[in-house]
Design a protein around this motif. Sequence first.
Motif, PDB file in Angstrom:
ATOM      1  N   ASP A   1      40.175  31.822  39.533  1.00  0.00           N
ATOM      2  CA  ASP A   1      39.842  33.235  39.732  1.00  0.00           C
ATOM      3  C   ASP A   1      38.972  33.585  38.535  1.00  0.00           C
ATOM      4  O   ASP A   1      39.494  33.781  37.441  1.00  0.00           O
ATOM      5  CB  ASP A   1      41.163  34.035  39.731  1.00  0.00           C
ATOM      6  CG  ASP A   1      40.932  35.522  39.894  1.00  0.00           C
ATOM      7  OD1 ASP A   1      41.942  36.254  39.997  1.00  0.00           O
ATOM      8  OD2 ASP A   1      39.763  35.968  39.895  1.00  0.00           O
TER       9      ASP A   1
ATOM     10  N   GLU B   1      37.886  32.320  43.949  1.00  0.00           N
ATOM     11  CA  GLU B   1      38.149  33.550  44.704  1.00  0.00           C
ATOM     12  C   GLU B   1      36.862  34.107  45.268  1.00  0.00           C
ATOM     13  O   GLU B   1      36.833  34.695  46.334  1.00  0.00           O
ATOM     14  CB  GLU B   1      38.794  34.617  43.804  1.00  0.00           C
ATOM     15  CG  GLU B   1      39.082  35.907  44.561  1.00  0.00           C
ATOM     16  CD  GLU B   1      39.126  37.148  43.695  1.00  0.00           C
ATOM     17  OE1 GLU B   1      39.024  37.036  42.459  1.00  0.00           O
ATOM     18  OE2 GLU B   1      39.268  38.243  44.264  1.00  0.00           O
TER      19      GLU B   1
ATOM     20  N   ARG C   1      46.571  35.637  45.658  1.00  0.00           N
ATOM     21  CA  ARG C   1      46.154  34.426  46.321  1.00  0.00           C
ATOM     22  C   ARG C   1      46.887  33.222  45.732  1.00  0.00           C
ATOM     23  O   ARG C   1      47.041  33.090  44.522  1.00  0.00           O
ATOM     24  CB  ARG C   1      44.634  34.262  46.178  1.00  0.00           C
ATOM     25  CG  ARG C   1      43.761  35.120  47.096  1.00  0.00           C
ATOM     26  CD  ARG C   1      43.866  36.644  47.038  1.00  0.00           C
ATOM     27  NE  ARG C   1      43.709  37.267  45.754  1.00  0.00           N
ATOM     28  CZ  ARG C   1      42.672  38.026  45.410  1.00  0.00           C
ATOM     29  NH1 ARG C   1      41.686  38.224  46.250  1.00  0.00           N
ATOM     30  NH2 ARG C   1      42.608  38.594  44.211  1.00  0.00           N
TER      31      ARG C   1
ATOM     32  N   GLU D   1      45.979  32.336  41.814  1.00  0.00           N
ATOM     33  CA  GLU D   1      46.751  33.365  41.110  1.00  0.00           C
ATOM     34  C   GLU D   1      48.238  32.969  41.092  1.00  0.00           C
ATOM     35  O   GLU D   1      48.826  32.773  40.035  1.00  0.00           O
ATOM     36  CB  GLU D   1      46.562  34.744  41.780  1.00  0.00           C
ATOM     37  CG  GLU D   1      45.162  35.311  41.551  1.00  0.00           C
ATOM     38  CD  GLU D   1      44.862  36.560  42.377  1.00  0.00           C
ATOM     39  OE1 GLU D   1      45.279  36.627  43.557  1.00  0.00           O
ATOM     40  OE2 GLU D   1      44.199  37.469  41.858  1.00  0.00           O
TER      41      GLU D   1
ATOM     42  N   ASP E   1      39.841  38.107  36.911  1.00  0.00           N
ATOM     43  CA  ASP E   1      41.021  38.729  37.518  1.00  0.00           C
ATOM     44  C   ASP E   1      41.195  40.136  36.936  1.00  0.00           C
ATOM     45  O   ASP E   1      41.079  40.334  35.729  1.00  0.00           O
ATOM     46  CB  ASP E   1      42.256  37.878  37.184  1.00  0.00           C
ATOM     47  CG  ASP E   1      43.521  38.571  37.628  1.00  0.00           C
ATOM     48  OD1 ASP E   1      43.738  38.674  38.849  1.00  0.00           O
ATOM     49  OD2 ASP E   1      44.265  39.059  36.755  1.00  0.00           O
ATOM     50  N   GLY E   2      41.452  41.089  37.836  1.00  0.00           N
ATOM     51  CA  GLY E   2      41.660  42.461  37.388  1.00  0.00           C
ATOM     52  C   GLY E   2      40.369  43.253  37.421  1.00  0.00           C
ATOM     53  O   GLY E   2      40.169  44.205  36.677  1.00  0.00           O
TER      54      GLY E   2
HETATM   55 MN    MN Z   1      42.835  38.003  40.618  1.00  0.00          MN
END
Ligand code: MN
Length: 336
Positions: A119, A98, A277, A281, A122-123
């Motif tokens: 990723d 990402e 994505r 994801e 994430d978050g």
């Molecule tokens: Mn993410």
Amino acid sequence: HAAEAHRTDLMTITRHVLNEQSKHPESRGDFTILLSHIVLGCKFVCSAVSKAGLAKLIGLAGETNVQGEEQKKLDVLSNEVFVKALVSSGRTCILVSEEDEEATFVEPSTRGRYIVAFDPLDGSSNIDCGVSIGTIFGIYLVKDKDNPTLDDVLRPGKHMLAAGYCMYGSSCTLVLSTGNGVNGFTLDPSLGEFILTHPDIKIPKKGKIYSVNEGNAKNWDEATAKYVENCKFPKDGSSPKSLRYIGSMVADVHRTLLYGGIFMYPADKKSPNGKLRVLYEVFPMSYLMEQAGGQAFTGKQRALDLVPNKIHERSPVFLGSYDDVQDIKELYAAGS
Ligand code: MN
Ligand code: AHG
Ligand code: MN
Ligand code: MN
């Protein structure tokens, strides 16, 4: 003796994967080596995340990524750790992250047969307030090791060999599928090993929770709006569902996998392809949901049948308990 045996018969993630791989006579341990490097990255990020507040690792890195998002220091750090770990494993040929605009093509001398889309963190919006965040990854096999191209990556998610995520929360939990069901491992910090704690995870067929950012309701299409309305005001006299939305996909998906229910990031008028994505994801989480007996839908088709055209392409996604996703599929099919 059973308890005693259990305590000394440590089922680590490495041993579990070796058992799985022994079913593939052709495998030469390469996947196990790849996975051990992904696990190394997860252990590093787990430790960095737990110290973020202390080690001045929170806040912005002062850069923006191809998504137009301001990169957090931990986004950048975890990306570097995973890229280095995956390249040095000598088992990868293409990496899609990402945080990197272009795919990384590993140079021939250290090239392997696997492609990893990931990723790294994430978050990210939840880092500074200490809410659970995670790493998501999907693994493909290259078609021709001597000529890796983006076509090896721009394929339907159903061709993935494996997928998983690691959640950095109250404990560090790694959930993985290599195509024979889903297993969860929890990091034992005293051993530095991920131990099997959730064998053969199956998602409940139907759940009582829906998970979506209600703040986007104004822009939803009719099918999504109708589905959410039914969650809140059921027509069949059943009790309304609970809303749980953490804002970290890994945490929302992990809860959905264990408790059942549906997680949605729908299309909306502002973002017709939703926000999440496809490669790192939507695909990995959809793969896990199907392996756990659930399903994943884009609003138009089975998520794993989608063919991405770009490595950072986005897609709407509705995933979770089989029956819950079936309900929204029927609303989209009715063309409502
Ligand atoms: Mn993410
Ligand atoms: P990332 O931090 O890797 O960019 O991903 C964030 C994603 C995902 O974790 C989460 O489900 C979603 O963003 C939340 O988006 P909203 O804040 O728009 O609801
Ligand atoms: Mn991001
Ligand atoms: Mn991210």
